[in-house]
Design a protein around this motif. Structure first.
Motif: not given
Length: 446
Positions: A265-269, A353-367, A369-377
């Protein structure tokens, strides 16, 4: 039958113990807030209350009013707690910036409790330094404005020492509430200060409506908007973006664990009210310093800067919005590291699902988080600046700003969730204790 009655009795005893602990914590919070409210009514020695009231009457809607809101009316009375939590918040901002820039502070963050104690110690010393600068500056300003009965060295020393001590006491009180009470102490102190001004603010609005200074239709429309904003805040703060996480089939000893599916779970704000508080504090610091030092001979240009940075001015609105957006990304980056989350998932045998573990997962989560933070800000910026636009539309002054409303709603929601967490943790602890006792009894009987 007797065994069932004993289990029920033990469960009731555990619930009562948890409720008793929660009651003691809530009473401590209530007592601490009462002490804080009493402190806001104790004036600094040597201040002329008549001159102080005249000064506030001349600066309605300016920077002093914003200070007064965050201090819970302490500025209007020039109490010993007039500096409030602003020095501590400013010190926290500086420490967070230093944590991002210097490896030594980053290492402290990774050391657990020991590192946090070091950071807390440095933050306290930094708070003392900032409070000393602001306290001395405020004492000099009070004397220059003619608010002191006897502007001698004794007044400077006593007033500065009183204000600095009050700021340090506020920092200590907030830490005590966090440790021995429920919720975040600093946020609750700000919450109490803002809520204490609600009755008088509402009274002024209704009095203005009674005297036909505000159209009754406009007042109803503003009330509807306020209710809608509260509903919107609650919905966004409870909103989550759930990332599906699958756990691979694994074996430990002779036990085989089937593949499971869960979610992250990732909060919007994710930053909460921190961006609004930090941005307000960052704007209050230079504006207050300019206002204080601008009374000195040859420093009139600082007064112009103070006026430009006053609430409602275009530069204030742009800098406030930029500060909220910056601190939304900044605080989220400090509190949430996608790489650590991806590494933890990989160690647990989990994957998106559909994302390779490690660096690809970190990049996916970071993307994400970035979209959520834009909306939250954008959401925090809209809520905080909505009253500024309504002032222009209806040509009236709001005592209750969007920042105050956001802080009150979010802190109240966080406080209630903390209360529920304490109740659930006490019940869980009693359940685990009961389970261990039953296991011990079966082993002993066997």
């Amino acid at each position: 039958m007797a065994r069932n009655q004993g289990e029920v009795a033990n469960q009731l005893a555990g619930n009562q113990a948890g409720i008793a602990e929660l009651r003691s914590r809530l009473l401590f919070v209530l007592f601490a807030l009462l002490v804080y409210r009493i402190g806001t009514h104790i004036p600094v020695p040597g201040i002329d209350p008549g001159q102080l009231a005249a000064l506030f009457d001349q600066s309605q809607g300016g920077i002093l009013e914003l200070f007064n809101m965050f201090s819970g009316g302490a500025w209007e009375r020039m109490s010993i707690l007039a500096l409030g939590v602003i020095p501590y918040i400013t010190a926290s901002i500086i420490m967070n910036l230093m944590t991002m820039m210097y490896p030594q502070f980053q290492q402290w963050r990774k050391e657990g409790d020991a590192g946090r104690r070091k950071i807390t110690k440095v933050t306290r010393y930094l708070t003392l330094a900032i409070a000393t600068i602001q306290g001395v500056s405020l004492a000099v300003t009070l004397a220059n404005q003619g608010l002191a009965f006897d502007p001698s060295f004794t007044f400077y020393f006593v007033a500065s020492l009183t204000l600095v001590t009050g700021a340090v006491f506020m920092m200590w009180l907030g830490e005590q509430i966090t440790e021995r009470g429920v919720g975040n102490g600093i946020s609750l102190l700000i919450f109490a200060g803002i809520v204490s001004g609600f009755p008088s603010a509402l009274g002024q609005v209704f009095e203005a409506a009674r005297q036909d200074q505000i159209n009754i239709i406009a007042l109803l429309f503003i009330t509807a908007i306020a209710v809608g904003v509260v509903w919107f805040i609650v919905r966004v703060e409870r909103g989550q973006r759930r990332i599906t996480v699958n756990y691979a089939k694994r074996q430990q000893g002779r036990r085989v664990f089937q593949a499971q599916s869960s979610h992250l779970p990732l909060k919007i704000n994710m930053a909460g009210v921190i961006p609004a508080i930090f941005a307000s504090s960052l704007l209050l610091a230079p504006a207050s310093m300019a206002s204080w030092f601008g009374t000195n001979p040859g420093m009139g240009w600082l007064q112009e800067i103070s006026l430009v940075l006053s609430p409602g001015q275009p530069l204030y609105i742009m800098m406030f919005a930029a500060g909220i957006i910056f601190f939304s990304f900044f605080y989220t980056a400090i509190m949430f590291d996608p790489k650590d989350v991806a590494d933890n998932l990989k160690r647990q045998g989990a994957y998106v699902p559909g994302i390779r573990p490690g660096q690809q997962t970190a990049k996916y989560i970071d993307d994400v988080i970035t979209r959520l933070t834009v909306f939250g800000a954008l959401y925090v910026t809209l809520v905080c600046l909505l009253p500024e636009f309504m002032i222009v539309a209806f040509d009236i002054t709001f005592q209750l700003g969007g920042t105050a409303l956001l802080i009150v709603v979010v802190v109240a929601m966080d406080f209630m969730s903390q209360v529920q967490s304490h109740l659930m943790s006490s019940q869980y602890a009693k359940l685990m204790e009961k389970s261990n006792l039953q296991t011990y009894g079966r082993r002993k009987g066997g």
